[in-house]
Design a protein around this motif. Sequence first.
Motif, PDB file in Angstrom:
ATOM      1  N   LEU A 176       0.868  -1.176   0.000  1.00 48.60           N
ATOM      2  CA  LEU A 176       0.000   0.000   0.000  1.00 48.60           C
ATOM      3  C   LEU A 176       0.907   1.229   0.000  1.00 48.60           C
ATOM      4  O   LEU A 176       1.835   1.333   0.821  1.00 48.60           O
ATOM      5  CB  LEU A 176      -0.918   0.007   1.222  1.00 48.60           C
ATOM      6  CG  LEU A 176      -2.087   1.001   1.175  1.00 48.60           C
ATOM      7  CD1 LEU A 176      -3.068   0.610   0.081  1.00 48.60           C
ATOM      8  CD2 LEU A 176      -2.791   1.055   2.533  1.00 48.60           C
ATOM      9  N   TYR A 177       0.617   2.196  -0.913  1.00 49.27           N
ATOM     10  CA  TYR A 177       1.491   3.357  -1.104  1.00 49.27           C
ATOM     11  C   TYR A 177       0.723   4.637  -0.789  1.00 49.27           C
ATOM     12  O   TYR A 177      -0.357   4.879  -1.356  1.00 49.27           O
ATOM     13  CB  TYR A 177       2.011   3.403  -2.546  1.00 49.27           C
ATOM     14  CG  TYR A 177       2.710   2.136  -2.988  1.00 49.27           C
ATOM     15  CD1 TYR A 177       4.073   1.970  -2.799  1.00 49.27           C
ATOM     16  CD2 TYR A 177       1.998   1.101  -3.588  1.00 49.27           C
ATOM     17  CE1 TYR A 177       4.721   0.807  -3.209  1.00 49.27           C
ATOM     18  CE2 TYR A 177       2.628  -0.065  -3.995  1.00 49.27           C
ATOM     19  CZ  TYR A 177       3.989  -0.202  -3.798  1.00 49.27           C
ATOM     20  OH  TYR A 177       4.623  -1.365  -4.192  1.00 49.27           O
ATOM     21  N   SER A 178       1.278   5.448   0.094  1.00 49.48           N
ATOM     22  CA  SER A 178       0.690   6.746   0.443  1.00 49.48           C
ATOM     23  C   SER A 178       1.620   7.839  -0.082  1.00 49.48           C
ATOM     24  O   SER A 178       2.760   7.967   0.399  1.00 49.48           O
ATOM     25  CB  SER A 178       0.503   6.870   1.961  1.00 49.48           C
ATOM     26  OG  SER A 178      -0.363   5.866   2.454  1.00 49.48           O
ATOM     27  N   TRP A 179       1.114   8.652  -1.038  1.00 56.06           N
ATOM     28  CA  TRP A 179       1.925   9.657  -1.725  1.00 56.06           C
ATOM     29  C   TRP A 179       1.586  11.050  -1.209  1.00 56.06           C
ATOM     30  O   TRP A 179       0.427  11.377  -0.968  1.00 56.06           O
ATOM     31  CB  TRP A 179       1.685   9.624  -3.233  1.00 56.06           C
ATOM     32  CG  TRP A 179       1.928   8.293  -3.876  1.00 56.06           C
ATOM     33  CD1 TRP A 179       1.032   7.267  -4.006  1.00 56.06           C
ATOM     34  CD2 TRP A 179       3.139   7.844  -4.473  1.00 56.06           C
ATOM     35  NE1 TRP A 179       1.613   6.211  -4.655  1.00 56.06           N
ATOM     36  CE2 TRP A 179       2.910   6.529  -4.957  1.00 56.06           C
ATOM     37  CE3 TRP A 179       4.386   8.415  -4.667  1.00 56.06           C
ATOM     38  CZ2 TRP A 179       3.882   5.796  -5.615  1.00 56.06           C
ATOM     39  CZ3 TRP A 179       5.359   7.691  -5.321  1.00 56.06           C
ATOM     40  CH2 TRP A 179       5.111   6.389  -5.787  1.00 56.06           C
ATOM     41  N   GLN A 186      -2.344  14.741  -2.075  1.00 57.90           N
ATOM     42  CA  GLN A 186      -2.033  13.451  -1.475  1.00 57.90           C
ATOM     43  C   GLN A 186      -2.924  12.395  -2.116  1.00 57.90           C
ATOM     44  O   GLN A 186      -4.056  12.670  -2.530  1.00 57.90           O
ATOM     45  CB  GLN A 186      -2.248  13.475   0.044  1.00 57.90           C
ATOM     46  CG  GLN A 186      -1.353  14.459   0.778  1.00 57.90           C
ATOM     47  CD  GLN A 186      -1.602  14.464   2.271  1.00 57.90           C
ATOM     48  OE1 GLN A 186      -2.533  13.813   2.765  1.00 57.90           O
ATOM     49  NE2 GLN A 186      -0.779  15.189   3.006  1.00 57.90           N
ATOM     50  N   MET A 187      -2.413  11.164  -2.172  1.00 56.81           N
ATOM     51  CA  MET A 187      -3.199  10.054  -2.708  1.00 56.81           C
ATOM     52  C   MET A 187      -2.672   8.735  -2.154  1.00 56.81           C
ATOM     53  O   MET A 187      -1.503   8.646  -1.730  1.00 56.81           O
ATOM     54  CB  MET A 187      -3.177  10.047  -4.238  1.00 56.81           C
ATOM     55  CG  MET A 187      -1.816   9.791  -4.847  1.00 56.81           C
ATOM     56  SD  MET A 187      -1.875   9.681  -6.670  1.00 56.81           S
ATOM     57  CE  MET A 187      -2.346  11.347  -7.095  1.00 56.81           C
ATOM     58  N   VAL A 188      -3.528   7.736  -2.150  1.00 61.66           N
ATOM     59  CA  VAL A 188      -3.195   6.388  -1.697  1.00 61.66           C
ATOM     60  C   VAL A 188      -3.475   5.427  -2.846  1.00 61.66           C
ATOM     61  O   VAL A 188      -4.578   5.449  -3.420  1.00 61.66           O
ATOM     62  CB  VAL A 188      -3.995   5.997  -0.448  1.00 61.66           C
ATOM     63  CG1 VAL A 188      -3.661   4.563  -0.016  1.00 61.66           C
ATOM     64  CG2 VAL A 188      -3.716   6.963   0.700  1.00 61.66           C
ATOM     65  N   THR A 189      -2.481   4.592  -3.191  1.00 61.02           N
ATOM     66  CA  THR A 189      -2.626   3.655  -4.301  1.00 61.02           C
ATOM     67  C   THR A 189      -2.109   2.284  -3.891  1.00 61.02           C
ATOM     68  O   THR A 189      -1.381   2.134  -2.906  1.00 61.02           O
ATOM     69  CB  THR A 189      -1.849   4.139  -5.540  1.00 61.02           C
ATOM     70  OG1 THR A 189      -0.444   4.143  -5.247  1.00 61.02           O
ATOM     71  CG2 THR A 189      -2.275   5.531  -5.953  1.00 61.02           C
ATOM     72  N   GLU A 190      -2.497   1.285  -4.692  1.00 61.58           N
ATOM     73  CA  GLU A 190      -1.953  -0.062  -4.538  1.00 61.58           C
ATOM     74  C   GLU A 190      -0.906  -0.354  -5.610  1.00 61.58           C
ATOM     75  O   GLU A 190      -0.327  -1.435  -5.614  1.00 61.58           O
ATOM     76  CB  GLU A 190      -3.079  -1.096  -4.622  1.00 61.58           C
ATOM     77  CG  GLU A 190      -4.073  -1.002  -3.469  1.00 61.58           C
ATOM     78  CD  GLU A 190      -5.145  -2.066  -3.545  1.00 61.58           C
ATOM     79  OE1 GLU A 190      -5.159  -2.805  -4.560  1.00 61.58           O
ATOM     80  OE2 GLU A 190      -5.963  -2.159  -2.618  1.00 61.58           O
ATOM     81  N   ASP A 191      -0.686   0.621  -6.466  1.00 58.11           N
ATOM     82  CA  ASP A 191       0.293   0.484  -7.541  1.00 58.11           C
ATOM     83  C   ASP A 191       1.523   1.318  -7.182  1.00 58.11           C
ATOM     84  O   ASP A 191       1.409   2.414  -6.623  1.00 58.11           O
ATOM     85  CB  ASP A 191      -0.301   0.958  -8.861  1.00 58.11           C
ATOM     86  CG  ASP A 191       0.545   0.542 -10.065  1.00 58.11           C
ATOM     87  OD1 ASP A 191       1.654   0.006  -9.834  1.00 58.11           O
ATOM     88  OD2 ASP A 191       0.111   0.763 -11.207  1.00 58.11           O
ATOM     89  N   SER A 192       2.692   0.814  -7.540  1.00 67.45           N
ATOM     90  CA  SER A 192       3.937   1.505  -7.216  1.00 67.45           C
ATOM     91  C   SER A 192       4.287   2.604  -8.217  1.00 67.45           C
ATOM     92  O   SER A 192       5.311   3.257  -8.057  1.00 67.45           O
ATOM     93  CB  SER A 192       5.088   0.501  -7.151  1.00 67.45           C
ATOM     94  OG  SER A 192       5.262  -0.146  -8.403  1.00 67.45           O
TER      95      SER A 192
END
Length: 423
Positions: A176-179, A186-192
């Motif tokens: 899980l990636y929090s940018w 800001q955004m949260v993704t499951e992709d790198s």
Amino acid sequence: MAPVVWSHVGRILWLACLLPLAPARVAAGMYELNLTTDGPASTGAEVTISASLVAKDNGSLALPTDAHLYRFHWIHTPLVLTGKMESDLSSTIRVVGNVPGEFPVSVWVTAADCWMCHPVARNFVVLPITEFLVGNIVVAQNTSLPWPSSYLTKTVLKVSFLLHDPSNFFKTASFLYSWDFGDGTQMVTEDSVVYYNYSIIGTFTVKLKVVAEWEQAKPDATNGIVQKTGDFSASLKLQETLRGIQVLGPTIIQTFQKMTVTLNFLGSPPLTMCWRLKPECLPLEEGECHPVSVASTAYNLTHTFRDPGDYCFSIRAENVISKTHQYHRIQVWPSSIQPAVFAFPCATLITVMLAFIMYMTLRNATQQKDMVENPEPPSGVRCCCQMCCGPFLLETPSEYLEIVRENNGLLPPLYKSVKTYTV
């Protein structure tokens, strides 16, 4: 006889012991060990370390053809050894670190038949082991800029996270990636991999928090959730292309006047700018003017013209992305009156005008004072005063005669004196 025999036998044994040492002593200082590793790594992940024996670059030394003449010795404690492999003049080990820290791993090479002999070569490496994830942020853009970490605004950026996992330790984990892009987004993704577009210039820091989870067997034969995290960041400098130069200044001026021209650069600083006056508006060549560093988007030019004529400001500016030219025409007219010539006439004229103004002011004030102090009486009173009091109030005989003439009628009298003549 026996002592002599034992003496010869002792010498033979001594020479026999020296034979294994001879190659090593000769080879000492002629070879070196090259170490490579795929660390750093997280705790529990496997790390590979390789050592290769190579000849020093002196142009004449060759490696031995028999690879079994030498032996590699490793010290890796407290790292746990999980595998070892040796080939021609090289050795590779695999180790695992269960606790975080920086651990030295050393290796040396000796003759195969004499491990107590002087080493042919030695080396060591420090292996970092951390309890967090290992990786880095990679930013890519279609346009390449000469400065590191410099990118264009209003152009899509590809931001990726690369996990360092050479042993596939996290192959079963979910991430899980929090940018945080540093501009409030800001955004949260499951992709790198994410794509982002910065709309303004400036320096921004991209922050990323990565969470990895997977199932791992426990000592009690049950499965539990294991989690590892990692915090990463990357600095980005967003810039704009130099779209043009806005010139603000006069187009007509006289000689011996100081002129100021303001240049507004439509692009990202820092910039390099240079300018020159030419009879015609032509681009500046390299080396034609002295460059000036500009740290902002505005710059003021000052110049004093001594000769009349038509001139053109040729201006060139560039930043790390692009360059541009701009021109500004100006007409210089000769001064009709020089300062030394018209200074005295101007001063004389100003003095006369001031004297005239003072004279008119005093005259008006005097007339108003006379009107207040000597108001004119009515006609009846004036007549009475002239007839009764005139002779006493008159100041001059002429004034008296004037009053007398005004009081006499214009017609002759009704009677006329008779003159008597005697005959």
